[in-house]
Design a protein around this motif. Structure first.
Motif, mmCIF file in Angstrom:
data_model
loop_
_atom_site.group_PDB
_atom_site.id
_atom_site.type_symbol
_atom_site.label_atom_id
_atom_site.label_comp_id
_atom_site.label_asym_id
_atom_site.label_seq_id
_atom_site.Cartn_x
_atom_site.Cartn_y
_atom_site.Cartn_z
ATOM 1 N N ARG A 50 12.462 11.397 -6.315
ATOM 2 C CA ARG A 50 13.212 12.489 -5.385
ATOM 3 C C ARG A 50 12.396 13.344 -4.571
ATOM 4 N N GLY A 51 13.129 13.503 -3.461
ATOM 5 C CA GLY A 51 12.209 14.321 -2.491
ATOM 6 C C GLY A 51 10.262 14.119 -2.146
ATOM 7 N N PHE A 52 9.999 15.077 -2.640
ATOM 8 C CA PHE A 52 8.174 14.502 -2.120
ATOM 9 C C PHE A 52 8.013 13.525 -3.436
ATOM 10 N N ASP A 53 8.810 13.286 -4.546
ATOM 11 C CA ASP A 53 8.273 12.545 -5.330
ATOM 12 C C ASP A 53 8.815 11.045 -4.741
ATOM 13 N N SER A 54 9.078 10.502 -3.691
ATOM 14 C CA SER A 54 10.805 9.145 -3.726
ATOM 15 C C SER A 54 8.892 8.489 -3.411
ATOM 16 N N ARG A 55 9.359 7.071 -3.654
ATOM 17 C CA ARG A 55 8.555 6.054 -3.325
ATOM 18 C C ARG A 55 9.363 4.439 -3.850
ATOM 19 N N VAL A 56 8.457 3.867 -2.690
ATOM 20 C CA VAL A 56 9.097 2.131 -3.179
ATOM 21 C C VAL A 56 8.391 2.363 -4.455
ATOM 22 N N SER A 57 9.212 1.037 -5.020
ATOM 23 C CA SER A 57 9.233 0.769 -6.555
ATOM 24 C C SER A 57 9.710 -1.250 -6.991
ATOM 25 N N PHE A 58 8.346 -1.973 -7.111
ATOM 26 C CA PHE A 58 9.279 -3.314 -8.125
ATOM 27 C C PHE A 58 9.931 -2.988 -9.162
ATOM 28 N N GLY A 59 10.382 -1.904 -9.191
ATOM 29 C CA GLY A 59 11.355 -2.207 -10.760
ATOM 30 C C GLY A 59 10.966 -0.796 -11.564
ATOM 31 N N ASP A 104 0.843 -0.915 0.308
ATOM 32 C CA ASP A 104 -0.278 0.144 0.150
ATOM 33 C C ASP A 104 0.778 1.526 -0.485
ATOM 34 N N PRO A 105 1.069 1.391 -1.230
ATOM 35 C CA PRO A 105 1.970 3.307 -1.197
ATOM 36 C C PRO A 105 1.086 4.169 -0.117
ATOM 37 N N ALA A 106 0.611 4.382 -0.117
ATOM 38 C CA ALA A 106 -0.490 5.534 1.053
ATOM 39 C C ALA A 106 0.241 5.439 2.309
ATOM 40 N N LYS A 107 0.483 4.475 2.749
ATOM 41 C CA LYS A 107 1.180 4.653 3.961
ATOM 42 C C LYS A 107 2.611 4.374 3.826
#
Length: 958
Positions: free
Chosen positions: A204-213, A176-179
């Motif tokens: 980067r910065g505020f746009d950073s998020r975990v990705s599966f590739g 759940d990327p929202a959390k």
């Protein structure tokens, strides 16, 4: 039910390994810790908890969350305690007004971009973000972020580009990327612990998020292997087990041992009442050190699967439907049948097969059943068809039938020879530790006819891949020794001190013969001579050299010879008796080592002592109160041969599915069909049960107490976390059957069985449940000479005295390719499935592997008109089956490969009855075959499936 658990506290950063100690003061308390320890960990060791979010002791410190700030007298600023090492005389303050204000400010930023749905969140009560908000005293958030990651629409009602929906593609966990708070713990766990590098931080910065590739990748379609390391590391509900979402937060834990492969991982079985919520790898487990794979972590659902048989069943003929009966009726029926066979055909007409999936205690009772109740030595185990050559080969050369090292030893190795093993699929937790060592600079030599994942991956690459022709292991190993001896690379001082020098001279003369040179054997093995010589030089000169091997070594007609050759290599180079070296068999099943230790072979009593030894038999006879036969009994192949001949009539088979796992399926079926009484004791109506007359329902590893012994000789406790669904643990069922046969057994707990094992088995003399509760686990030998066990074998000398060099003459298998069968079939396993699939096929692991496929090289496929994904017929001299083709260059031209996890394929109908010269271990890895296009299942498969369906009919209860 008493829970067993050592405090599983998270110290924030890994422990330092330095022997230099440093003293400092934290909040007025003096503490001495190893140099390199973080201030965070030092504080934790004296009970001072520094708030943290990005830190966890399973991965290296990162220092991104800024919540663990501290003040150090004499230094400017507020450094992160996770990334700041201790130093002599430091005076550290972890709590004051300034730090409180800074931490609350940091937490406000996190909370402002996080959904405040704690009451309905699946991580409620198990959320570090929630805990840390309380720890820093955050009671109010002064501002609200204009843009967030957790709202689908922004304040003006427009679609929020920062919002990503939940990814539920993986069957076991959700993302759940929202959390997500972008702490990077999951990414670091995937890299440092698992070594897959499937996760990354994009943007980067505020746009950073975990990705599966890639942007198109989901959790299921990515490189993720579902080991659970990311889920375990996640401090919020971003990565969460679906079982937690469905069932709720667990309320208690019980430490137990995984029932899959021979790594023997320790787990916390986390329970809610008597319902299993999740399996979490136990950080104090000495085999796995807090890591896991998809099978142990998630594939436990088979224990509650609808296919489980929970009532005993009997039938007069294998053509009749099953009839459910009471336990007492089943025992009476089985005992009367067996007694009748013994009366009519003699005591040697019946026997047992023990299980490598059951506990040591249960296995011990089954072999005792045949020796002390049936009065013969007709006992065998699945180790016969996997690692029996290990027992013979290492017993002859070193004097003991087991691996030399613990798994921690791999951290000290410099060069690894990996031969006939695919640990990323078969032993994934060990593979992760090996990959970590390889990334740190160790070298790898792979000897395998197939290009396994470790040969060439994104982050590791083998120095040499000796892609040999199946069946030529002995020639390759002897050619390695030839290079080492003729180029003077052997360790003379070690050989003179630790081995028989005269025997070495004979062996050196043998391997120095030009016919064993890499150049002379190149055409036979398919391995380029220069590549082989380079590998030999690397192993001999590269420092600590370790050999790890698997079934690709043992399951050959010369399996024992190859094991001997590997032992010769280790002695040649002096790589025995210290950390980072040794000969290490990677055992396939969870208790295959233990089943051998417990005396499951027909010629050996517990502790690997021959039945012909009068003094040994006297010890057992005095305790058991019976006379023990001094003649070795029948091996599994002998039992089947004798059954076809009409002299072997009764079998008690516990926890093994020989019809699917043993070679030459038609011969196994003929042997079982010829018997008058086959008793199957298992969780499910397996393939062997098609030919059974009695079915004793078994208990899963979650429903019993006992011990497993893993590939490193580690004896681990198995603890009952729930009551047996069918009423009894397996040891109790065996005892009831023995009593029905007239025995006076009266065990009341498995600890009493282990006490008896310790009395009778020298290598287990110091083992007791009390010691295992205290120490967690021990490695045999554990006795007066080694009261805390033996992590490393042969440190001062070999068990047999002097190490023994034995000549390893290559003798080609009788299985030959030819015009009718021009290809060579070899077999193996895949990560998501396990052995015959009885457990994993009844879980969501089928998402990754729902059928066996045949790997074939593009050249061979083109010659035969075979297309990728097409049904093909696979035929040998023994039989034929049909399965899907997968065109790949992972196999060489002339070689095809498949797994054996699915009974629909029954790959062992193809394999022959050729076997190892010393142990009868079947030659699964070399079968001459032909491949041709097919329209679907073969006639034999259709007949087999019809027979199986007919055999599994169960009469409705009246």
């Amino acid at each position: 039910m008493k829970d067993f658990i050592i405090p599983d506290r998270d110290f924030g950063t890994p422990a330092a390994k330095s022997k230099t100690m440093v003293t400092l003061t934290i909040d007025g308390f003096d503490i001495t810790v190893p140099e390199g320890t973080s201030i965070m960990r030092a504080a934790a060791e004296i009970g001072i908890t520094v708030p943290k979010l990005c830190a966890t002791d399973s991965v290296d410190a990162f220092g991104s969350c800024r919540l663990c700030l501290v003040e150090i007298e004499g230094r400017n600023g507020t450094p992160a305690s996770c990334t700041t090492p201790v130093a002599p005389g430091l005076k550290v303050h972890t709590q004051n007004a300034k730090l409180k204000q800074l931490r609350r400010g940091v937490m406000e930023l996190y909370i402002s971009d996080h959904p405040l749905d704690c009451l309905t969140c699946s991580a409620n009560g198990d959320c570090e973000l929630q805990d840390m908000a309380g720890a820093v005293g955050l009671r109010d958030v002064r501002y609200e972020a204009v843009d967030t990651h957790f709202k689908a629409k922004n304040n003006s009602g427009e679609v929020n580009p920062q919002y990503l929906p939940k990814d539920d593609s993986n069957p076991y966990f959700s993302y759940d990327p929202a959390k997500c708070i972008v702490c990077s713990r999951c990414v670091r766990a995937c890299e440092e612990v698992q070594g897959t590098f499937a996760l990354t931080i994009e943007g980067r910065g505020f746009d950073s998020r975990v990705s599966f590739g890639a942007k198109t990748d989901t959790a299921l379609t990515s490189d993720c292997v579902s080991c659970g390391a990311c889920v375990q590391a996640c401090p919020t509900a971003t990565l969460q087990e679906k079982s937690i979402i469905e069932i709720g937060t667990p309320e208690r834990s019980v430490i137990t041992t995984c029932a899959y492969c021979g790594v023997g991982c320790s787990f916390k079985a986390e329970m809610r009442g008597d319902e299993l919520v999740r399996m979490v790898p136990y950080k104090h487990g000495k085999a796995n050190r807090g890591h896991s794979c998809v099978k142990g972590r998630f594939a436990y659902g088979y224990a509650s699967h609808k296919d489980r048989i929970l009532s005993p069943m009997v039938r007069d003929s294998i053509n009749d439907p099953w009839q459910e009966v009471s336990w007492s009726e089943a025992m009476e029926f089985a005992a009367n049948r067996m007694k009748g066979i013994i009366d009519k055909h003699g005591r040697h007409s019946v026997g047992v097969i023990t299980s490598s999936r059951c506990t040591n205690e249960e296995t011990y009772l089954v072999q005792k059943l045949t020796r002390a109740v049936f009065m013969n030595n007709n006992t065998d185990t699945c180790a016969r068809v996997c690692h029996s050559p290990t027992g013979y080969g290492l017993g002859q050369t070193f004097g003991t039938s087991a691996g030399t090292q613990d798994f921690d030893s791999v951290e000290h190795t410099d060069v690894v020879i990996l031969i006939g093993a695919n640990p990323t699929d078969g032993h994934p937790v060990f593979a992760s530790r090996l990959k970590k060592r390889l990334r740190a600079g160790a070298k790898l030599i792979v000897v395998d006819p197939r290009r396994i994942d470790l040969v060439d991956g994104p982050h590791i690459k083998a120095s040499h891949h000796l892609q040999l022709t199946p069946g030529t292991n002995v020639a390759v190993v002897t050619a390695l020794a030839h290079t080492i001896v003729t180029e003077g690379l052997f360790n003379e001082s070690f050989i003179r001190e630790r081995c028989d020098w005269d025997e070495f001279q004979d062996y050196a003369e043998f391997v120095s013969d030009p016919r064993h040179s890499p150049e002379a054997t190149q055409l036979l093995t398919g391995v380029p001579a220069e590549e082989l010589r380079a590998a030999a030089r690397l192993f001999a000169r590269g420092g600590n050299g370790a050999v790890y091997y698997g079934l690709g070594v043992t399951e050959h007609s010369q399996g024992s010879t190859t094991v001997i050759g590997i032992a010769n290599l280790a002695m040649l180079t002096g790589n025995v008796g210290r950390p980072g070296v040794g000969v290490n068999p990677l055992r396939g099943q969870n208790n295959v080592q233990g089943s051998c230790d417990m005396g499951s072979f027909p010629h050996e009593l517990p502790g690997y002592r021959h039945v012909k030894n009068d003094a040994v038999r006297d010890v057992f006879e005095s305790l058991w109160g019976v006379k023990i036969d001094n003649e070795p009994g029948l091996r599994i192949p002998n039992m089947l041969d004798a059954a076809v001949e009409g002299t072997f009539k009764g079998l008690y088979c516990q926890g093994e599915d020989i019809l699917q796992s043993d070679p030459d399926t038609k011969h196994v079926a003929a042997g079982l069909a010829a018997m008058d009484c086959v008793i199957v004791h298992d969780l499910f109506l397996n393939e062997t049960a098609n030919y059974a007359h009695v079915f004793f329902p078994g208990s899963s590893f979650l429903e019993k107490d006992g011990t497993f012994t893993n590939a490193e000789r580690r004896i681990n406790r198995v603890r009952k976390v729930m009551a047996p669904k069918q009423g009894y643990a397996d040891w109790e069922v065996t005892q009831m059957f023995a009593q029905a046969m007239g025995a006076n057994w009266a065990y009341t707990h498995p600890s009493q069985i282990m006490d008896e094992i310790a009395m009778l088995t020298p290598s287990f003399a110091g083992v007791s449940y009390e010691k295992l509760e205290t120490m967690g686990s021990v490695q045999w030998p554990c006795n007066d000479l080694a009261p805390e066990g033996t992590p490393l074998m042969h440190t001062q000398g070999f068990v047999r005295g002097k190490g023994k060099f034995i000549v390893t003459e290559y003798i080609a298998t009788d299985e030959k390719t030819g015009p009718r069968f021009p290809l060579l079939l070899t077999t193996g396993r895949i990560l998501s499935q396990y052995n015959v699939g009885a457990q994993t096929r009844r879980t969501d692991n089928v998402v990754w592997h729902d059928q066996d496929v045949l790997e074939i090289h593009p050249h061979d496929a083109e010659l035969r008109g075979v297309r990728d994904g097409q049904f093909v017929k696979l035929a040998s001299r023994s039989g034929e089956t049909a399965l899907m083709a997968k065109i790949t260059d992972r196999v060489s031209p002339g070689v095809v490969y498949t797994t054996f996890h699915h009974p629909d394929t029954q790959a062992n109908v193809i394999t022959t009855d050729f076997s190892d010269w010393a142990t009868n271990c079947p030659e699964y890895k070399v079968t001459a075959v032909q491949v041709s296009p097919s329209n679907g299942p073969t006639e034999w498969q259709e007949e087999y499936n019809a027979q199986a369906a007919n055999s599994r009919r169960i009469l409705a209860a009246e």
